[in-house]
Scaffold this active site. Sequence first.
Site, PDB file in Angstrom:
ATOM      1  N   GLU A 149      -4.896  -8.431  -0.547  1.00 56.47           N
ATOM      2  CA  GLU A 149      -5.715  -8.399   0.671  1.00 56.47           C
ATOM      3  C   GLU A 149      -7.162  -8.193   0.253  1.00 56.47           C
ATOM      4  O   GLU A 149      -7.446  -7.397  -0.640  1.00 56.47           O
ATOM      5  CB  GLU A 149      -5.321  -7.239   1.602  1.00 56.47           C
ATOM      6  CG  GLU A 149      -3.928  -7.300   2.180  1.00 56.47           C
ATOM      7  CD  GLU A 149      -3.618  -6.085   3.063  1.00 56.47           C
ATOM      8  OE1 GLU A 149      -4.580  -5.354   3.416  1.00 56.47           O
ATOM      9  OE2 GLU A 149      -2.440  -5.869   3.383  1.00 56.47           O
TER      10      GLU A 149
ATOM     11  N   GLU B 200       0.815  -1.214   0.000  1.00 58.89           N
ATOM     12  CA  GLU B 200       0.000   0.000   0.000  1.00 58.89           C
ATOM     13  C   GLU B 200       0.853   1.271   0.000  1.00 58.89           C
ATOM     14  O   GLU B 200       0.757   2.107   0.912  1.00 58.89           O
ATOM     15  CB  GLU B 200      -0.973  -0.009   1.186  1.00 58.89           C
ATOM     16  CG  GLU B 200      -1.967  -1.169   1.115  1.00 58.89           C
ATOM     17  CD  GLU B 200      -2.982  -1.183   2.243  1.00 58.89           C
ATOM     18  OE1 GLU B 200      -2.850  -0.373   3.184  1.00 58.89           O
ATOM     19  OE2 GLU B 200      -3.920  -2.007   2.189  1.00 58.89           O
TER      20      GLU B 200
END
Length: 566
Positions: A299, A177
């Site tokens: 995820e 991220e």
Amino acid sequence: MKKRRSSKVILSLAIVVALLAAVEPNAALAAAPPSAMQSYVEAMQPGWNLGNSLDAVGADETLARGNPRITKELIQNIAAQGYKSIRIPVTWDSHIGAAPNYQIEAAYLNRVQEVVQWALDANLYVMINVHHDSWLWISKMESQHDQVLARYNAIWTQIANKFKNSPSKLMFESVNEPRFTDGGTTDEAKQQKMLDELNVSFFNIVRNSGGQNATRPLVLSTLEASPTQERMTALYNTMTKLNDKNLIATVHFYGFWPFSVNIAGYTKFDAETQNDIITTFDNVYNTFVAKGIPVVVGEYGLLGFDKNTGVIEQGEKLKFFEFFAQYVKQKSISTMLWDNGQHFNRTSFKWSDPDLFNMIKASWTGRSSTASSDLIHVKQGTAVKDTSVQLNLNGNTLTSLSVNGTTLKSGTDYTLNSSRLTFKASQLTKLTSLGKLGVNATIVTKFNRGADWKFNVVLYNTPKLSSTTGTTSSFAIPTAFNGDQLATMEAVYVNGGNAGPHNWTSFKEFETTFSPAYSEGKIKLQQAFFNEVNDTTVTLKFQFWSGEIVNYTIKKSGSTVTGTAS
């Protein structure tokens, strides 16, 4: 690719075309032939995240995040559940020495290697990365460019050297991220330029480090792992520039935000939430997979789970996971469940929610049937009526309904008209005959394929709230839930306007601003709610899953709160 099943041997050409159009809304974009790396990614399905362990922010994997130390038995048990791949997030920050060498502690690097080897020994595909470092220090790259780049390069140089002789089932993810807003910028182009610099540097370091790293699969993320079109296009351009056949794109997905956190009245898995999945993964497919770049959703889950898994109602959550899983499967995209310890117990090796896992597991091989709701409400003291629900059969056939192992009789206890299931009043009366408020019975519905669907038969009465006083840091409304469950809360000033955080909506965020405490007989209003409430009177509307709405009034004056029942 998911194949649709049909009970008919012969279908008209028109129906076939219609079905294909429904499955592939962007079928006009011809897909590239499957590559070896696409086959690699498909072999990773399904995947699981070993979250909040080695990615802990601190010096000890067991302290900062509350999970027990990783064991070989845990890894073996994950493989035994049917998982084919594991993502092992790793945060390096507390284990790196000073400049200029930025030496990683040998003991920590060896610990990471130990866990990786356990996973490889369990025949799992393994992904390791640079995880919370993304926001701890990489995010400052704009203002500390040379220092951040030197530290990042040093980490990957050491990781690449440590694992260069590991088999190709181990892959490297450049950074989790990635974000750069702590450096001062919010400019998308500047952030993307910094991410591109990191990804290219990572690529060159690994590819030039020798051993298996010359061809090791490398995973590159979009900015913040976000699947927006602008960010995916930027990553596609980077990957095209690198011109390497062993690259994998990754994004993360936590659903349509209002549903994912239960805000703005999005309590149900509705068409808007479903279409968000469709649109997102049509775009992911067309940007990457159709052009020969495989994708793994590194995820996935629901954001409300960070508070607790009850933020989203059980049946609505199951419908989300079922639809998400089958849709990404159609798009040849692999997925990795985010689990920070809330799903699979790491010492007992049991699932906290077996029904959720059963739904996820069933999605690996096909579709499961669901329903418009998993709740059947019967109000205490009123005449019981036939109650109907709509089944989402998803190509399956209902085979039986039972309560405590006793099979219900079609025509007597229930009827099925196409996909409309009706529970007879006589059966509901029988199931609630003890007069106990709350769940009186669970009707297990089985189909020829997929997971079971469970209906909870709830006897309830209108919830009753009582007047009370408290403070902004400790305010709880005495509540007799009377068998019902809270769905959402509205907050509106008596003089007009929405009260509390996110004042663009009257419906407040579940758990963040309010929280039902069923065992305590309370509804708690959180400090975060009062932080953004003016000193005045607010009307609250508590909406329950039975359909009951109960009004309540609070008056805030400084830190004092007075609550008055309607």
